[in-house]
Scaffold this active site. Structure first.
Site, PDB file in Angstrom:
ATOM      1  N   TYR A  47      -2.149  -0.766  10.381  1.00 20.98           N
ATOM      2  CA  TYR A  47      -2.103  -1.027   8.933  1.00 20.98           C
ATOM      3  C   TYR A  47      -0.752  -0.575   8.363  1.00 20.98           C
ATOM      4  CZ  TYR A  47      -4.014  -1.169   4.132  1.00 20.98           C
ATOM      5  OH  TYR A  47      -4.258  -1.456   2.809  1.00 20.98           O
ATOM      6  N   SER A  77       0.869  -1.180   0.000  1.00 20.63           N
ATOM      7  CA  SER A  77       0.000   0.000   0.000  1.00 20.63           C
ATOM      8  C   SER A  77       0.903   1.226   0.000  1.00 20.63           C
ATOM      9  CB  SER A  77      -0.838  -0.014   1.289  1.00 20.63           C
ATOM     10  OG  SER A  77      -1.529   1.201   1.470  1.00 20.63           O
TER      11      SER A  77
HETATM   12  N1  LIG Z   1      -8.511  -0.507  -1.936  1.00 16.13           N
HETATM   13  C1  LIG Z   1      -7.578   0.291  -1.457  1.00 16.13           C
HETATM   14  O1  LIG Z   1      -7.766   1.498  -1.344  1.00 16.13           O
HETATM   15  C2  LIG Z   1      -6.250  -0.305  -1.075  1.00 16.13           C
HETATM   16  C3  LIG Z   1      -5.158   0.570  -0.925  1.00 16.13           C
HETATM   17  C4  LIG Z   1      -3.931   0.035  -0.582  1.00 16.13           C
HETATM   18  C5  LIG Z   1      -3.776  -1.321  -0.416  1.00 16.13           C
HETATM   19  N2  LIG Z   1      -4.850  -2.163  -0.560  1.00 16.13           N
HETATM   20  C6  LIG Z   1      -4.633  -3.594  -0.364  1.00 16.13           C
HETATM   21  O2  LIG Z   1      -5.169  -4.314  -1.459  1.00 16.13           O
HETATM   22  C7  LIG Z   1      -5.357  -5.675  -1.056  1.00 16.13           C
HETATM   23  C8  LIG Z   1      -6.690  -6.178  -1.585  1.00 16.13           C
HETATM   24  O3  LIG Z   1      -7.726  -5.488  -0.911  1.00 16.13           O
HETATM   25  P1  LIG Z   1      -8.943  -4.812  -1.684  1.00 16.13           P
HETATM   26  O4  LIG Z   1      -8.710  -3.361  -1.644  1.00 16.13           O
HETATM   27  O5  LIG Z   1      -9.169  -5.485  -2.970  1.00 16.13           O
HETATM   28  O6  LIG Z   1     -10.138  -5.095  -0.629  1.00 16.13           O
HETATM   29  P2  LIG Z   1     -11.322  -6.191  -0.665  1.00 16.13           P
HETATM   30  O7  LIG Z   1     -11.864  -6.217   0.721  1.00 16.13           O
HETATM   31  O8  LIG Z   1     -12.250  -5.884  -1.771  1.00 16.13           O
HETATM   32  O9  LIG Z   1     -10.565  -7.559  -0.983  1.00 16.13           O
HETATM   33  C9  LIG Z   1      -9.789  -8.221  -0.009  1.00 16.13           C
HETATM   34  C10 LIG Z   1     -10.135  -9.704  -0.040  1.00 16.13           C
HETATM   35  O10 LIG Z   1      -9.317 -10.377   0.945  1.00 16.13           O
HETATM   36  C11 LIG Z   1     -10.138 -11.345   1.587  1.00 16.13           C
HETATM   37  N3  LIG Z   1      -9.582 -11.723   2.900  1.00 16.13           N
HETATM   38  C12 LIG Z   1      -9.706 -11.063   4.075  1.00 16.13           C
HETATM   39  N4  LIG Z   1      -9.105 -11.757   5.058  1.00 16.13           N
HETATM   40  C13 LIG Z   1      -8.562 -12.870   4.488  1.00 16.13           C
HETATM   41  C14 LIG Z   1      -7.813 -13.953   4.979  1.00 16.13           C
HETATM   42  N5  LIG Z   1      -7.501 -14.057   6.280  1.00 16.13           N
HETATM   43  N6  LIG Z   1      -7.430 -14.929   4.108  1.00 16.13           N
HETATM   44  C15 LIG Z   1      -7.774 -14.846   2.790  1.00 16.13           C
HETATM   45  N7  LIG Z   1      -8.496 -13.844   2.273  1.00 16.13           N
HETATM   46  C16 LIG Z   1      -8.884 -12.859   3.105  1.00 16.13           C
HETATM   47  C17 LIG Z   1     -11.501 -10.677   1.676  1.00 16.13           C
HETATM   48  O11 LIG Z   1     -12.537 -11.613   1.913  1.00 16.13           O
HETATM   49  C18 LIG Z   1     -11.595  -9.976   0.324  1.00 16.13           C
HETATM   50  O12 LIG Z   1     -12.206 -10.824  -0.640  1.00 16.13           O
HETATM   51  C19 LIG Z   1      -5.222  -5.676   0.462  1.00 16.13           C
HETATM   52  O13 LIG Z   1      -3.947  -6.200   0.810  1.00 16.13           O
HETATM   53  C20 LIG Z   1      -5.313  -4.220   0.824  1.00 16.13           C
HETATM   54  O14 LIG Z   1      -4.667  -3.930   2.051  1.00 16.13           O
HETATM   55  C21 LIG Z   1      -6.079  -1.671  -0.869  1.00 16.13           C
END
Ligand SMILES: NC(=O)c1ccc[n+]([C@@H]2O[C@H](COP(=O)([O-])OP(=O)(O)OC[C@H]3O[C@@H](n4cnc5c(N)ncnc54)[C@H](O)[C@@H]3O)[C@@H](O)[C@H]2O)c1
Length: 300
Positions: free
Chosen positions: A161, A148
């Site tokens: 985080y 991130s």
């Molecule tokens: N969306 C943003 O703004 C953003 C910014 C920076 C980083 N991220 C990172 O992107 C990655 C993906 O997240 P996203 O934004 O697509 O959110 P999201 O919530 O849409 O997807 C995350 C997925 O991870 C799954 N998950 C949660 N706990 C889990 C576990 N213990 N084992 C397996 N799966 C699990 C959830 O069920 C979900 O389907 C994450 O690492 C998040 O920290 C997101």
């Protein structure tokens, strides 16, 4: 990595957000999919979606914070598809608030998924990929870890985080160096998105029962939730665009991947503060209203 057709992609957090978008592109490129997630209904939905298109898919419930479940994922992948080429250690969750107000359960849950999930993914899948490389002529592999911008900056009320994502950047750079040292035919990248509309600000939907907080949320935790809901939902760059940039980077062997390169000025300022022994600057310099809003909420 340039050859995707008939290769195997493993995607954690594959049922939603970035993970689902990685799966859509992988499928378009003719890859076989392994999707791992803890949210069963979302997983069932994406499995049905890909099966209906005739895409070979293994959709498996897997909590990435648990070593034995990631090992079971790797075993099932080898049993069904016999190889692994592209791994996205992508599952992630968040928890906000003033850093001293976070509970032990907050730390264990977020570090469990965001950091241990990537540790298990790298520890278990990299040796498997190296084995595959010995067997397959012209093998090409790649590992993408989702960190991130919070892995490069430290905004207030996001401490747990931030810690988890800084560790993922470090782990990924270390992985890159070690793969280069042994001339492995496996690339590595770290994805550092800024705020992008996905399910991330509602990640408590999948928080396990034994990791729940017993105390009610504090004012800072409530404020952090409101802020993250707003920032994530109003993001202008889409998850599909970020996934496309990620595949472009995989093809080019590019390590750092950003959704909002224009936000990197804050990273440069942080690096200069470190080098010049200045105290940490304000990560909200470009958006002072956010800092003022937070301050006013915390004063009550
Ligand atoms: N969306 C943003 O703004 C953003 C910014 C920076 C980083 N991220 C990172 O992107 C990655 C993906 O997240 P996203 O934004 O697509 O959110 P999201 O919530 O849409 O997807 C995350 C997925 O991870 C799954 N998950 C949660 N706990 C889990 C576990 N213990 N084992 C397996 N799966 C699990 C959830 O069920 C979900 O389907 C994450 O690492 C998040 O920290 C997101």
């Amino acid at each position: 990595m340039k050859n995707f057709k008939d290769k195997v992609a493993v995607i954690t957090g594959g049922a939603s957000g970035f993970g689902h978008e990685f799966a859509l592109i992988s499928a378009r490129l003719g890859m076989k999919l392994v999707l791992a997630d803890v949210q069963q209904d979302a997983l069932d939905k994406v499995r049905a979606e890909f099966e209906a298109q005739g895409v070979p898919v293994l959709a498996m419930r897997c909590d990435v914070s648990k070593a034995e479940q990631v090992q079971a994922l790797a075993d099932a992948t080898m049993e069904k598809f016999g190889a692994v080429h592209l791994v996205f250690n992508n599952a992630g969750v968040g928890s906000g608030g003033l850093i001293w107000e976070n509970s032990q359960a907050d730390w264990e849950w977020v570090l469990g998924v965001n950091l241990w999930g990537v540790i298990h993914g790298v520890r278990i899948f990299t040796p498997l990929m190296l084995e595959c490389a010995k067997r397959e002529d012209g093998y090409q592999g790649h590992i993408v870890n989702t960190a991130s911008m919070a892995g490069l900056l430290n905004a207030p009320t996001m401490g747990v985080y931030n810690v988890s994502k800084h560790a993922v950047v470090s782990l990924s750079e270390s992985l890159y160096q070690d793969l280069s040292l042994v001339d492995a035919p496996i690339g590595a990248s770290v994805l550092c998105p800024y705020f992008v509309p996905t399910g991330i600000s509602q990640s408590h939907r999948n928080r396990p029962g034994d990791m729940q907080n017993t105390a009610a949320p504090t004012a800072s935790q409530r404020a952090a939730q409101v802020m993250s809901d707003k920032a994530v939902s109003s993001g202008k760059v889409t998850a599909a665009e970020v996934a496309q940039r990620t595949f472009d980077a995989i093809r080019e062997g590019q390590f750092y991947i950003y959704s909002h390169p224009e936000a990197l000025g804050n990273v440069r300022d942080r690096m200069e503060d470190i080098i010049n022994q200045h105290n940490p600057g304000d990560p909200y310099k470009a958006a002072p209203h956010i800092r003022e809003k937070l301050k006013s909420v915390l004063k009550g």
